[in-house]
Design a protein around this motif. Structure first.
Motif, PDB file in Angstrom:
ATOM      1  N   LEU A 161       4.141  25.947  56.308  1.00  0.00           N
ATOM      2  CA  LEU A 161       5.546  25.994  56.725  1.00  0.00           C
ATOM      3  C   LEU A 161       6.059  24.633  57.198  1.00  0.00           C
ATOM      4  O   LEU A 161       7.180  24.246  56.896  1.00  0.00           O
ATOM      5  CB  LEU A 161       5.710  27.030  57.843  1.00  0.00           C
ATOM      6  CG  LEU A 161       5.422  28.483  57.460  1.00  0.00           C
ATOM      7  CD1 LEU A 161       5.488  29.392  58.679  1.00  0.00           C
ATOM      8  CD2 LEU A 161       6.388  28.964  56.383  1.00  0.00           C
ATOM      9  N   ARG A 162       5.219  23.923  57.964  1.00  0.00           N
ATOM     10  CA  ARG A 162       5.667  22.666  58.558  1.00  0.00           C
ATOM     11  C   ARG A 162       5.828  21.558  57.524  1.00  0.00           C
ATOM     12  O   ARG A 162       6.765  20.750  57.589  1.00  0.00           O
ATOM     13  CB  ARG A 162       4.657  22.242  59.633  1.00  0.00           C
ATOM     14  CG  ARG A 162       4.938  20.881  60.260  1.00  0.00           C
ATOM     15  CD  ARG A 162       6.204  20.915  61.102  1.00  0.00           C
ATOM     16  NE  ARG A 162       6.435  19.642  61.770  1.00  0.00           N
ATOM     17  CZ  ARG A 162       6.954  18.563  61.202  1.00  0.00           C
ATOM     18  NH1 ARG A 162       7.353  18.606  59.931  1.00  0.00           N
ATOM     19  NH2 ARG A 162       7.127  17.459  61.890  1.00  0.00           N
ATOM     20  N   TYR A 163       4.946  21.527  56.557  1.00  0.00           N
ATOM     21  CA  TYR A 163       4.946  20.401  55.610  1.00  0.00           C
ATOM     22  C   TYR A 163       5.306  20.834  54.188  1.00  0.00           C
ATOM     23  O   TYR A 163       4.947  20.163  53.226  1.00  0.00           O
ATOM     24  CB  TYR A 163       3.575  19.718  55.615  1.00  0.00           C
ATOM     25  CG  TYR A 163       3.217  19.144  56.967  1.00  0.00           C
ATOM     26  CD1 TYR A 163       3.817  17.970  57.424  1.00  0.00           C
ATOM     27  CD2 TYR A 163       2.294  19.789  57.786  1.00  0.00           C
ATOM     28  CE1 TYR A 163       3.494  17.456  58.669  1.00  0.00           C
ATOM     29  CE2 TYR A 163       1.967  19.274  59.041  1.00  0.00           C
ATOM     30  CZ  TYR A 163       2.577  18.111  59.468  1.00  0.00           C
ATOM     31  OH  TYR A 163       2.266  17.599  60.706  1.00  0.00           O
ATOM     32  N   ARG A 164       6.015  21.934  54.074  1.00  0.00           N
ATOM     33  CA  ARG A 164       6.411  22.367  52.735  1.00  0.00           C
ATOM     34  C   ARG A 164       7.465  21.416  52.164  1.00  0.00           C
ATOM     35  O   ARG A 164       8.166  20.719  52.918  1.00  0.00           O
ATOM     36  CB  ARG A 164       6.958  23.782  52.770  1.00  0.00           C
ATOM     37  CG  ARG A 164       8.308  23.912  53.432  1.00  0.00           C
ATOM     38  CD  ARG A 164       8.704  25.392  53.564  1.00  0.00           C
ATOM     39  NE  ARG A 164      10.045  25.547  54.072  1.00  0.00           N
ATOM     40  CZ  ARG A 164      10.394  25.473  55.336  1.00  0.00           C
ATOM     41  NH1 ARG A 164       9.494  25.199  56.264  1.00  0.00           N
ATOM     42  NH2 ARG A 164      11.654  25.659  55.689  1.00  0.00           N
ATOM     43  N   GLU A 165       7.542  21.404  50.873  1.00  0.00           N
ATOM     44  CA  GLU A 165       8.520  20.531  50.217  1.00  0.00           C
ATOM     45  C   GLU A 165       9.940  21.031  50.481  1.00  0.00           C
ATOM     46  O   GLU A 165      10.213  22.224  50.324  1.00  0.00           O
ATOM     47  CB  GLU A 165       8.240  20.505  48.710  1.00  0.00           C
ATOM     48  CG  GLU A 165       9.131  19.553  47.936  1.00  0.00           C
ATOM     49  CD  GLU A 165       8.781  19.542  46.458  1.00  0.00           C
ATOM     50  OE1 GLU A 165       7.962  18.710  46.040  1.00  0.00           O
ATOM     51  OE2 GLU A 165       9.316  20.417  45.739  1.00  0.00           O
ATOM     52  N   LYS A 166      10.804  20.119  50.923  1.00  0.00           N
ATOM     53  CA  LYS A 166      12.183  20.482  51.233  1.00  0.00           C
ATOM     54  C   LYS A 166      13.123  19.920  50.162  1.00  0.00           C
ATOM     55  O   LYS A 166      12.800  18.952  49.477  1.00  0.00           O
ATOM     56  CB  LYS A 166      12.580  19.944  52.612  1.00  0.00           C
ATOM     57  CG  LYS A 166      11.724  20.495  53.764  1.00  0.00           C
ATOM     58  CD  LYS A 166      12.170  19.912  55.084  1.00  0.00           C
ATOM     59  CE  LYS A 166      11.386  20.493  56.243  1.00  0.00           C
ATOM     60  NZ  LYS A 166       9.950  20.184  56.178  1.00  0.00           N
ATOM     61  N   LYS A 167      14.291  20.534  50.075  1.00  0.00           N
ATOM     62  CA  LYS A 167      15.286  20.111  49.085  1.00  0.00           C
ATOM     63  C   LYS A 167      15.742  18.697  49.385  1.00  0.00           C
ATOM     64  O   LYS A 167      16.072  18.347  50.521  1.00  0.00           O
ATOM     65  CB  LYS A 167      16.471  21.068  49.117  1.00  0.00           C
ATOM     66  CG  LYS A 167      17.465  20.804  47.988  1.00  0.00           C
ATOM     67  CD  LYS A 167      18.574  21.850  47.986  1.00  0.00           C
ATOM     68  CE  LYS A 167      19.539  21.599  46.828  1.00  0.00           C
ATOM     69  NZ  LYS A 167      20.645  22.609  46.823  1.00  0.00           N
ATOM     70  N   GLY A 168      15.724  17.877  48.382  1.00  0.00           N
ATOM     71  CA  GLY A 168      16.106  16.486  48.531  1.00  0.00           C
ATOM     72  C   GLY A 168      14.954  15.568  48.882  1.00  0.00           C
ATOM     73  O   GLY A 168      15.141  14.361  48.979  1.00  0.00           O
ATOM     74  N   GLN A 169      13.780  16.134  49.107  1.00  0.00           N
ATOM     75  CA  GLN A 169      12.612  15.315  49.463  1.00  0.00           C
ATOM     76  C   GLN A 169      11.476  15.519  48.458  1.00  0.00           C
ATOM     77  O   GLN A 169      10.311  15.346  48.786  1.00  0.00           O
ATOM     78  CB  GLN A 169      12.116  15.690  50.867  1.00  0.00           C
ATOM     79  CG  GLN A 169      13.151  15.467  51.954  1.00  0.00           C
ATOM     80  CD  GLN A 169      12.636  15.874  53.333  1.00  0.00           C
ATOM     81  OE1 GLN A 169      11.564  16.452  53.457  1.00  0.00           O
ATOM     82  NE2 GLN A 169      13.406  15.559  54.367  1.00  0.00           N
ATOM     83  N   GLU A 170      11.855  15.890  47.220  1.00  0.00           N
ATOM     84  CA  GLU A 170      10.858  16.224  46.212  1.00  0.00           C
ATOM     85  C   GLU A 170       9.916  15.067  45.904  1.00  0.00           C
ATOM     86  O   GLU A 170       8.755  15.274  45.523  1.00  0.00           O
ATOM     87  CB  GLU A 170      11.534  16.689  44.911  1.00  0.00           C
ATOM     88  CG  GLU A 170      12.245  18.030  45.022  1.00  0.00           C
ATOM     89  CD  GLU A 170      13.651  17.900  45.583  1.00  0.00           C
ATOM     90  OE1 GLU A 170      14.034  16.762  45.950  1.00  0.00           O
ATOM     91  OE2 GLU A 170      14.367  18.926  45.670  1.00  0.00           O
TER      92      GLU A 170
END
Length: 354
Positions: A69-78
């Motif tokens: 959860l903490r280090y999952r890929e986020k939108k815009g940070q692919e």
């Protein structure tokens, strides 16, 4: 969606069936319901092991969920690569020390239990019962040397008393196991002698098995441990010591069966206190819960066993068709009169009713 629901339904049915089957079984057969000192000791070790495994599982899954959860890929940070760290000494020490502590938590009681189960300090003391156990293909012999009693397939012990077993095998390696009251112990051919002890808390009939693959009828090598009160055990000893192998049977057919037994079977078997050696001692056969360890006690089954033992227990040493079925029926009449002790019969009736 339909495929996912189908898999969930199958998993649910499998889980429900598993839970249902865990409720099936025979009384006094499970290591998860300990009724003796040794089995209780082993059960406690199992609980400690399970607690440690659950603790490790929960911690690992919590860390896994946190990282996920903490280090999952986020939108815009692919395309962002997280900072890489190596050689964190604190984490390395933690991941090394924690397993050592957990191993010590398990090792200390395990070592203590190992020495406890191997304790023979009271063996040979006055009043302490010792039984010589011999594993054979595919039956068990029990010799009470001090009491001059020999029997097979069923071993009688008094409750709440430590009974030592001196164990060996006559042919191949076997393993003596009574899950509800004790752990396993190998019986080895030759001069090697292993020793263990039984101590049952409650009166009852406890199922025993051979736990070492020993031939084609390994899975049929059952026996019974019958725990009775100390007074009843003393009565059983007296009854078995007073067996007269020369006593005349009551019926004419049984008398003929006795002569046929003496002529054809006494070279391998014995009646009374003597140890037969090659075959089981058949004193008190009529009081046994099973014939040959697996058959319900009836004349029909006994005749079938006498004539066709190889079909019932493949690979056993008893010769087939040694006598005709007519003579086997007479021998069965004789053997079914060997009911010299009633001790333990109430336990058998109680289990039948249950």
């Amino acid at each position: 969606m339909r495929g996912w629901m189908g898999k969930f339904r199958s998993l649910f049915l499998f889980g429900a069936l598993t839970m249902l089957l865990t409720g099936c079984g025979i009384e006094n057969i499970s290591a998860l319901k300990p009724k003796g000192y040794s089995s209780e000791l082993l059960f406690d070790l199992m609980l400690i092991s399970i607690a440690i495994m659950i603790f490790v599982f929960v911690i690992v899954m919590a860390i896994y969920a946190f990282v996920l959860l903490r280090y999952r890929e986020k939108k815009g940070q692919e395309h962002i690569v997280p900072k890489q760290t190596e050689g964190n000494k604190a984490l390395e020490v933690i991941w090394t020390v924690i397993p050592i502590i957990l191993l010590l938590v398990l090792a200390i009681p395990t070592v203590q239990a190992t020495f406890d189960l191997a304790d023979q300090s009271t063996q040979g003391d006055e009043g302490v019962l010792t039984v010589d156990v011999t594993g054979n293909q595919y039956w068990w012999q029990f010799d009470y040397a001090d009491q001059e009693i020999s029997t097979s397939q069923e071993i009688y012990i008094p409750t709440n008393e430590r009974v030592y077993l001196n164990m060996k095998a006559s042919d191949v390696i076997h393993s003596f196991w009574v899950p509800a009251i004790a752990g396993k112990m190998d019986t080895i051919p030759g001069e090697n002698m292993n020793t263990m002890y039984l101590e049952a808390y409650e009166e009852g009939i406890y199922e025993g098995f051979c736990a070492e693959l020993c031939g084609p009828s390994h899975s049929l090598m059952y026996f019974k441990v019958i725990a009775v009160s100390p007074d009843e055990f003393d009565q059983w000893v007296e009854d078995m010591q007073n067996i007269d192998p020369e006593a005349t049977p009551e019926t004419t057919t049984a008398q003929e069966g006795q002569k046929l037994f003496n002529d054809n079977c006494m070279s391998c078997h014995a009646i009374g206190g003597a140890s037969a050696g090659v075959g089981p001692n058949l004193g008190n056969l009529a009081n046994r819960e099973k014939i040959a360890g697996i058959l319900q006690p009836s004349k029909e089954n006994l005749v079938d066993w006498i004539v066709h033992p190889d079909e019932i227990k493949p690979g056993n040493q008893m010769p087939a068709e040694l006598v005709s079925e007519e003579d086997a029926a007479k021998i069965a009449d004789y053997l079914l009169e060997l009911d010299h002790s009633d001790v333990g019969n109430d336990l058998e009736m109680q289990r039948v009713e249950e």
